[in-house]
Write a protein that holds these residues in place. Structure first.
Motif, short mmCIF file in Angstrom:
data_model
loop_
_atom_site.label_atom_id
_atom_site.label_comp_id
_atom_site.label_asym_id
_atom_site.label_seq_id
_atom_site.Cartn_x
_atom_site.Cartn_y
_atom_site.Cartn_z
N TRP A 130 0.83 -1.21 0.00
CA TRP A 130 0.00 0.00 0.00
C TRP A 130 0.87 1.26 0.00
CZ3 TRP A 130 0.16 3.63 3.97
CH2 TRP A 130 -0.71 4.72 3.80
N SER A 131 1.92 1.26 0.79
CA SER A 131 2.75 2.46 0.96
C SER A 131 3.73 2.67 -0.18
CB SER A 131 3.52 2.37 2.28
OG SER A 131 4.39 1.25 2.27
N GLY A 132 4.02 1.62 -0.95
CA GLY A 132 5.02 1.73 -2.01
C GLY A 132 6.43 1.41 -1.55
N ILE A 133 6.57 0.84 -0.36
CA ILE A 133 7.90 0.48 0.15
C ILE A 133 8.42 -0.79 -0.52
CG2 ILE A 133 9.09 -0.40 2.20
CD1 ILE A 133 7.48 1.61 3.86
N GLN A 167 9.53 -8.02 -4.60
CA GLN A 167 9.00 -8.41 -3.30
C GLN A 167 7.48 -8.51 -3.33
OE1 GLN A 167 10.65 -5.25 -0.93
NE2 GLN A 167 12.56 -6.35 -0.47
N ALA A 168 6.83 -7.55 -3.98
CA ALA A 168 5.37 -7.57 -4.08
C ALA A 168 4.89 -8.83 -4.79
CB ALA A 168 4.89 -6.32 -4.83
N ASN A 178 -1.81 -0.94 -6.90
CA ASN A 178 -0.55 -0.18 -7.07
C ASN A 178 0.49 -0.96 -7.86
OD1 ASN A 178 -1.58 1.93 -5.59
ND2 ASN A 178 -0.47 1.44 -3.71
N TYR A 179 0.55 -2.28 -7.62
CA TYR A 179 1.59 -3.09 -8.24
C TYR A 179 1.09 -3.89 -9.44
CZ TYR A 179 4.82 -1.93 -4.47
OH TYR A 179 5.65 -1.25 -3.61
N PRO A 199 -14.18 6.53 -12.28
CA PRO A 199 -13.22 7.30 -11.48
C PRO A 199 -13.27 6.87 -10.02
CG PRO A 199 -14.42 8.74 -12.97
CD PRO A 199 -15.09 7.41 -13.07
N MET A 200 -12.09 6.70 -9.42
CA MET A 200 -11.99 6.26 -8.04
C MET A 200 -11.17 7.25 -7.23
SD MET A 200 -10.33 2.76 -6.38
CE MET A 200 -8.68 3.12 -7.00
N ILE A 201 -11.71 7.71 -6.12
CA ILE A 201 -10.96 8.56 -5.19
C ILE A 201 -9.99 7.68 -4.43
CG2 ILE A 201 -11.10 10.05 -3.18
CD1 ILE A 201 -12.22 11.35 -5.68
N THR A 202 -8.76 8.12 -4.31
CA THR A 202 -7.76 7.39 -3.53
C THR A 202 -7.19 8.29 -2.44
OG1 THR A 202 -5.93 8.03 -4.99
CG2 THR A 202 -7.13 5.99 -5.53
N GLU A 203 -6.66 7.67 -1.41
CA GLU A 203 -5.96 8.42 -0.38
C GLU A 203 -4.71 9.03 -0.98
OE1 GLU A 203 -4.69 4.22 -0.44
OE2 GLU A 203 -6.57 5.32 -0.58
#
Length: 459
Positions: free
Chosen positions: A323-326, A331-332, A391-392, A454-458
Motif C-alpha cells: 500500500w505504501s510503495g515500500i 518483493q510484491a 498499485n503493483y 473514477p476512483m478517489i484514492t488516499e
C-alpha cells in the motif's frame, strides 16, 4: 422418521444459506453493489458532526453507538476517502462545499490539540479535557499519540482543492512539530525505524507484535508504512505552501525510512514484510581497567551484529508495504504469490484475515476493548490490501478482493439494514457494533474501480 429427516434437512438448508458467503457471480456483484450504494448514499451524512465544546470545528465520526460523537485519528482520514467517493458519484457542488468544513475540521480539531512538543491525542471526545489537563495524567514522551495520518488527511483535502493549502498555513507548525516528534522521540536509533511507545490504542489493537510487549519494543510495519506516507504528504503540503526547503527535508526523511524498512523488515526466507523486535540488550564494552588476568567478560569475542529481530507473525499489516510503495516489484510479486493466494492463511471467503489461523494467537471472538484484530475481517484491511494490489498491477487479485468486500457488505445491508465493525472470515457473519459506517464505506471506492469508473484514492 422420514418427515423428521426432511424437516431437519430443511433447517440445515436454511442455516447453510446464512452460513456462507454469496457466490461471486456477475449477478450477485451487481445486486450487492446497487444495495451498498443505495444505503450509503442515504446514510452518509450520519457521519457528520457539528462543532461544540472541545471539538471546535465540525468533523466526521465513525458511526454506531460505540463511536457516536468522537473524533478518531485514522478513522476520520479513511472515512474522508470514502466520503469523497460518495460525493463524486452522488453529490452536487453544493454538497461538496458543505462536506469540506467537516473534512477540514477533522484535521483542524486534531491540530487544535497540538503544541510545540508535537503530542496530539489519538481521539477527542466532545467533553474532553483541555490539552494541559490531558498532559497532567500522561507523559507525552512515553505514550502513544495520533497515528501519522494527519498530513495524509490534509493532503487528501488539499489535492481536491487543486493544491490550495492556505487553510492550513497558520497551523502548519503544529503539524511539523507532530511529525518531528515521531522522528525525534519514536525512532529507534540503531535501525531508524519508528516504534510504538506502548500497546495503547495502536489502531490494530491486539496485533501480537505489539500487544502486551515491552514498551518501546515494537518496530511495527504498520506504523512505519503509515509514517513513510506521512512524510511524503508533508513534502507535498510544504511545497503547496511554498516552503521548498522544508519539503526537501521531509523527502529525505521519507527516502531514509524506506531504505531502513526494506533493510530490517523484509524477510527473504518467508518473502514477507514483518514487524521487528527492538527489545535487545545493549552491546557493552568491557571495562578494561577493571579486568584482572584470567577474568571472563561475556560475549566480548563476538557481540551481536544485528540491531533487531524479525517477528515472524503472519499479520495482515505486512501488506502495508505494498500500500505504501515500500516493497520492490519483486518483493510484491513474491508476497502475492506466497501469501495473498494462501487460503490456509490470509485469503478467506470474506477477504483478508487480520491474523493467519496458522498462528496460535488466532482468535475471532468478539471483543471491544481491545477490538479484535487476531483474525476477523476488517473492511479497511480489505481496502488497503486492495490498494496495494492495484498499485503493483495485480488486477485479478484486486478484483477478487473487491468482489468479496461487495458481497460481504451487501449481504449485511440485505439482512440487517446496516453494517458492522468486523466480520468472521469464513462465512462473513457480523461480529459486533451494528451501525458502524466509517471506513466500511470504502466499498464504493472498490466498486468504482471494478466498474472502470473514477476512483478517489488516499494521498
Amino acid at each position: 422418521m422420514k418427515k423428521i429427516s426432511l424437516f431437519v434437512g430443511a433447517i440445515c438448508m436454511v442455516v447453510s444459506s446464512f452460513a456462507q458467503m454469496p457466490e461471486r457471480t456477475l449477478e450477485n456483484i451487481a445486486k450487492y453493489t446497487s444495495l451498498c450504494r443505495h444505503h450509503i448514499y442515504k446514510d452518509m451524512k450520519g457521519m457528520y458532526r457539528e462543532a461544540g465544546q472541545s471539538l471546535v470545528y465540525p468533523f466526521l465520526a465513525p458511526g454506531s453507538n460505540q463511536y457516536l460523537d468522537m473524533l478518531w485519528d485514522w478513522d476520520s482520514w479513511l472515512s474522508n476517502v470514502a466520503l469523497k467517493q460518495i460525493l463524486l458519484e452522488n453529490g452536487t457542488e453544493k454538497d461538496r462545499l458543505e462536506a469540506l468544513k467537516y473534512e477540514q475540521g477533522c484535521v483542524l480539531n486534531a491540530l487544535h490539540y497540538g503544541g510545540m512538543d508535537g503530542w496530539i491525542p489519538i481521539w477527542i471526545e466532545r467533553n474532553a479535557p483541555s490539552r494541559e489537563e490531558m498532559l497532567k495524567k500522561r507523559n507525552p514522551w512515553k505514550s502513544n499519540m495520533h497515528k501519522p495520518t494527519i498530513a495524509q488527511h490534509a493532503a487528501l483535502i488539499v489535492r481536491s482543492m487543486d493544491g490550495n493549502a492556505e487553510w492550513l498555513r497558520e497551523e502548519f507548525y503544529k503539524l511539523q512539530a507532530f511529525v518531528c516528534k515521531y522522528l525525534n522521540h519514536h525512532r529507534h536509533q540503531a535501525t531508524g525505524l519508528m516504534y510504538w511507545q506502548t500497546d495503547e490504542a495502536i489502531g490494530v489493537d491486539n496485533d501480537p507484535s505489539t500487544f502486551y510487549r515491552p514498551h518501546g519494543s515494537s518496530g511495527s510495519i504498520f506504523l512505519n508504512a503509515l509514517m513513510y506516507r506521512e512524510l511524503l504528504a508533508m513534502e507535498y503540503l510544504a511545497d503547496c505552501l511554498n516552503l521548498g526547503e522544508i519539503a526537501d527535508s521531509f523527502r529525505k526523511e521519507a527516502d531514509n525510512l524506506k531504505e531502513q524498512v526494506q533493510e530490517h523488515c523484509w524477510d527473504p526466507r518467508d518473502g514477507f514484510y514483518y514487524s521487528v523486535d527492538l527489545n535487545l540488550l545493549p552491546v557493552e564494552k568491557p571495562d578494561i581497567e577493571g579486568l584482572m588476568p584470567g577474568d571472563l567478560y561475556l560475549h566480548v569475542g563476538q557481540p551481536r551484529n544485528y540491531d533487531c529481530l524479525i517477528q515472524r507473525f503472519s499479520v495482515w499489516s505486512g501488506f502495508m508495504s505494498m500500500w505504501s510503495g515500500i516493497a520492490t516489484p519483486e518483493q510484491a510479486k513474491e508476497m502475492v504469490e506466497r501469501h495473498f493466494h494462501d487460503t490456509r492463511s490470509f485469503n478467506a471467503p470474506a477477504g483478508i484475515r487480520t491474523l493467519s489461523p496458522l498462528e496460535k494467537m488466532y482468535n475471532v471472538r468478539a471483543s471491544g476493548n481491545p477490538s479484535s484484530w487476531q483474525g476477523p475481517i476488517w473492511i479497511n484491511v480489505n481496502y488497503l490490501v486492495f490498494r496495494g494490489l492495484v498499485n503493483y498491477g495485480f488486477k485479478e487479485e484486486a478484483k477478487e478482493l473487491a468482489e468479496k468486500t461487495i458481497l460481504l457488505l451487501g449481504r449485511d445491508y440485505e439482512r440487517f439494514g446496516a453494517l458492522h465493525e468486523y466480520y468472521l472470515p469464513d462465512n462473513g457473519e457480523p461480529v459486533l457494533n451494528k451501525g458502524f459506517q466509517n471506513w466500511n464505506l470504502l466499498v464504493l471506492n472498490m466498486a468504482a474501480w471494478l466498474e472502470g469508473k473514477p476512483m478517489i484514492t488516499e494521498f
